[in-house]
Structures are given as C-alpha cells and as structure tokens.
Design a protein around this motif. Structure first.
Motif, short mmCIF file in Angstrom:
data_model
loop_
_atom_site.label_atom_id
_atom_site.label_comp_id
_atom_site.label_asym_id
_atom_site.label_seq_id
_atom_site.Cartn_x
_atom_site.Cartn_y
_atom_site.Cartn_z
N PRO A 36 -1.47 -56.94 -2.97
CA PRO A 36 -2.20 -58.11 -3.47
C PRO A 36 -3.49 -57.77 -4.21
O PRO A 36 -3.91 -58.53 -5.09
CB PRO A 36 -2.48 -58.94 -2.21
CG PRO A 36 -2.39 -57.96 -1.09
CD PRO A 36 -1.38 -56.94 -1.51
N ALA A 37 -4.11 -56.65 -3.92
CA ALA A 37 -5.37 -56.29 -4.58
C ALA A 37 -5.17 -56.07 -6.08
O ALA A 37 -6.12 -56.20 -6.85
CB ALA A 37 -5.98 -55.05 -3.94
N LEU A 43 -10.63 -59.41 -4.04
CA LEU A 43 -9.97 -58.89 -2.84
C LEU A 43 -10.39 -57.44 -2.65
O LEU A 43 -10.13 -56.59 -3.50
CB LEU A 43 -8.45 -59.01 -2.97
CG LEU A 43 -7.63 -58.59 -1.76
CD1 LEU A 43 -7.98 -59.43 -0.53
CD2 LEU A 43 -6.15 -58.72 -2.07
N ALA A 46 -6.50 -55.07 1.93
CA ALA A 46 -5.48 -55.86 2.62
C ALA A 46 -4.79 -54.99 3.66
O ALA A 46 -4.55 -53.81 3.44
CB ALA A 46 -4.47 -56.39 1.62
N ARG A 64 0.15 -60.52 6.48
CA ARG A 64 -0.94 -59.82 5.80
C ARG A 64 -2.27 -60.37 6.29
O ARG A 64 -2.36 -61.51 6.73
CB ARG A 64 -0.88 -60.05 4.28
CG ARG A 64 0.45 -59.80 3.66
CD ARG A 64 0.47 -59.98 2.17
NE ARG A 64 0.02 -61.31 1.75
CZ ARG A 64 -0.11 -61.69 0.48
NH1 ARG A 64 0.19 -60.87 -0.50
NH2 ARG A 64 -0.52 -62.90 0.17
N LEU A 66 -5.89 -60.45 4.36
CA LEU A 66 -6.57 -60.17 3.09
C LEU A 66 -8.07 -60.16 3.34
O LEU A 66 -8.62 -61.09 3.93
CB LEU A 66 -6.20 -61.23 2.06
CG LEU A 66 -4.70 -61.48 1.87
CD1 LEU A 66 -4.47 -62.59 0.86
CD2 LEU A 66 -3.98 -60.21 1.47
N ASP A 67 -8.73 -59.11 2.87
CA ASP A 67 -10.17 -58.91 3.11
C ASP A 67 -10.94 -59.22 1.83
O ASP A 67 -10.89 -58.47 0.86
CB ASP A 67 -10.42 -57.47 3.55
CG ASP A 67 -11.88 -57.19 3.85
OD1 ASP A 67 -12.73 -58.08 3.67
OD2 ASP A 67 -12.17 -56.05 4.25
N LYS A 72 -11.99 -63.24 5.81
CA LYS A 72 -10.64 -62.69 5.84
C LYS A 72 -9.65 -63.86 5.88
O LYS A 72 -9.94 -64.90 6.45
CB LYS A 72 -10.45 -61.81 7.06
CG LYS A 72 -11.53 -60.74 7.16
CD LYS A 72 -11.00 -59.42 7.58
CE LYS A 72 -12.03 -58.35 7.74
NZ LYS A 72 -13.22 -58.37 6.95
#
Length: 158
Positions: A36-37, A43, A46, A64, A66-67, A72
């Motif tokens: 996803p990044a 983002l 992840a 997942r 996501l950070d 988050k």
C-alpha cells in the motif's frame, strides 16, 4: 456517506491509451493491497498479514495495519480474483468504519472499467460531515483512484 465513480480503463476510441487486460488490472489491485505504501501518500509503513483463503473461487483475505505516523488504521482486504476487491477499515476512536469496493466491469471485449464505491460512517459520537467536507472527500477519493490506475500503468510499462 456513499460515493461511487467509474474509471474507464480501456477506450477503444483513443489509441493513445494502452489497453490493459483484466488480469493486468487485477495484478495492479493486488499490488496495491500487498504494497500500500506505493499507492498512498502519507503512509509511513504497513504491517501485512498472510493471505488466508476465502470463498470457493480462489478468493483470499488479508489483514493489514497501515501506519500514517500519528495514527494507525487496521483493515481487511477481501479479494474475489479478477472480479472484486473490498477493503474494510475498522472503526477506531478517531475514525468511523469505511468500506471501499472496487469492481472490474467489462461490458464487451474491448472495454474495461473499474467501479469504485466508498461507504463511510462517522466515528462514534461524531456528526455526519457537512456538504463541503463530503465534496472534498469525494474529490480526494476520485483523484486517488485515478492516480492508482496511472501507477498501475507505469508499473506495467517497466
């Protein structure tokens, strides 16, 4: 809030647009789920779980986290190969539940579309967003999806 839009992937009337196959578009959506990044601005990282079989059609699920730095997002991707991908972001104290469903549509052999449907709920105890915020959110969703298709095309070109 519910927002839906359709992206034309292949345009037989425009020879400047390189057509994509259903398999190529699907591979790009899978890449978005697993990395996803590469697709989400802001983002920072992840944590991606393992693919778990789901359904009888070769489908799978993927959890997942996501950070985004200060917050988050935990979500679940559910894939129906070469048909549909759903991404459900679970509600938190700051954000309500949201669901993105991306469906590949091919009305004939030359045309290919991606239908994106967003469904969001406000966080617990929060009011529904006003019309201006809803409009901005819809513009951001559409821009992000168009950028995703552009990135998929770029990845396939290399």
């Amino acid at each position: 809030m519910r927002f839906e839009h359709l992206i034309q992937i292949n345009d037989p009337a425009n020879p400047l647009i390189e057509p994509l196959s259903r398999a190529q578009l699907w591979a790009g959506l899978v890449r978005r789920a697993e990395f996803p990044a590469e697709f989400a601005i802001g983002l920072e990282g992840a944590r991606i779980g393992e693919r778990v079989p789901h359904g009888n059609d070769g489908g799978w699920r993927l959890s997942r986290v996501l950070d985004f730095g200060p917050f988050k997002v935990s979500d679940m991707v559910v894939a129906e190969p070469e048909q549909r991908m759903r991404i459900e972001a679970f509600a938190s104290a700051a954000f309500g539940r949201s669901l993105l469903t991306m469906t590949i549509e091919a009305p004939d052999e030359e045309q290919l579309f991606l239908r994106c449907v967003y469904e969001t709920e406000p966080a617990a105890g929060q009011p529904e967003p006003d019309a201006m915020l809803v409009g901005l959110r819809e513009q951001a969703y559409q821009a992000a999806d168009l950028d995703m298709v552009s990135r998929i095309r770029q990845m396939l070109a290399h």
